[in-house]
Design a protein around this motif. Structure first.
Motif: not given
Length: 165
Positions: A94-102, A104-109
């Motif tokens: 899962x690369x990205x999850x959008x919620x009403x208040x934030x 969250x995403x996974x990106x390369x470190x």
């Protein structure tokens, strides 16, 4: 202001009694002056206030310790929860999850430094450290009677000692 006035009054009475009776012993002089001034009561009140503030500080230190432990616990829980969320998102791709208040995403470190063999690292990468004085050892040696060039013991300062029951 009262302390300053009381100290002046104390000195005047003490000096006058000494002038009138140069043979007076120190204990009698101190007892006599104490009975004629309120300096002792003022200093006593100051020490009582200091003791009360020290007690509050001690209680506050304890409370700060408790609150620091709670803070550490909360930060640890938050870190673990973030790690769980990251692990799940990486595992499920899962690369990205959008919620009403934030969001969250996974990106390369970014790559981190791993030191495999410190002895093999060229000296240009080492930072020289300034030598530090071992003050405790110096003090111990001087108190033991050693004569060490460049250092000496200071004259002792008077210390206020307050014992409580």
């Amino acid at each position: 202001m009262n302390l300053e006035f009381a100290a002046i009054h104390y000195r005047i009475i003490r000096d006058r009694l000494r002038a009138e009776d140069p043979q007076i012993d120190e204990q009698t002089l101190a007892d006599t002056v104490e009975g004629l001034t309120d300096l002792h009561e003022i200093v006593t009140a100051i020490i009582r206030a200091a003791l009360a503030e020290e007690a509050l500080a001690t209680g506050l230190k304890g409370r700060i310790t408790e609150m620091q432990e709670r803070l550490d616990h909360l930060q640890d829980r938050a870190s673990k929860r973030r790690q769980i969320a990251k692990d799940v998102m990486v595992e499920l791709d899962l690369k990205k999850i959008a919620a009403p208040d934030f969001t969250v995403s996974i990106r390369p470190g970014m790559p981190a430094l791993l030191v495999l063999d410190e002895a093999a690292v060229p000296s240009v990468y080492w930072e020289p450290r300034e030598p530090r004085l071992n003050r405790q050892e110096l003090l111990s040696e001087l108190k033991g009677g050693a004569d060490i060039k460049g250092v000496a013991l200071s004259n002792p300062e008077p210390v206020l000692s307050v014992r409580t029951r």
